[in-house]
Write a protein that holds these residues in place. Structure first.
Motif, short mmCIF file in Angstrom:
data_model
loop_
_atom_site.label_atom_id
_atom_site.label_comp_id
_atom_site.label_asym_id
_atom_site.label_seq_id
_atom_site.Cartn_x
_atom_site.Cartn_y
_atom_site.Cartn_z
N LYS A 5 0.80 -1.20 0.09
CA LYS A 5 -0.05 -0.06 -0.09
C LYS A 5 1.00 1.26 -0.05
N ASP A 6 0.65 2.26 -0.78
CA ASP A 6 1.24 3.47 -0.95
C ASP A 6 2.71 3.58 -1.16
N HIS A 33 10.52 0.11 1.03
CA HIS A 33 10.12 1.26 0.85
C HIS A 33 11.34 2.01 -0.03
#
Length: 50
Positions: A5-6, A33
């Motif tokens: 997500k994101d 990330h």
């Protein structure tokens, strides 16, 4: 099983490169990330067959 997500991905992993004397391997959580990975220990150990 992965969760994303994101732009952040979370996945469980079995660290087979560092087995313990009992033959079990530590279970870790991998967080990715921006192509950077962090590994967090869970305190649990499993064999590769489990």
């Amino acid at each position: 099983m992965n969760y994303s997500k994101d732009g952040i991905t979370v996945a469980p992993m079995l660290d087979v490169s560092h087995p313990k004397k009992s033959g079990k391997c530590p279970v870790k959580i991998r967080v990715t990330h921006r192509r950077t990975r962090w590994y967090y220990p869970t305190g649990k150990d499993l064999t590769p067959e489990e």
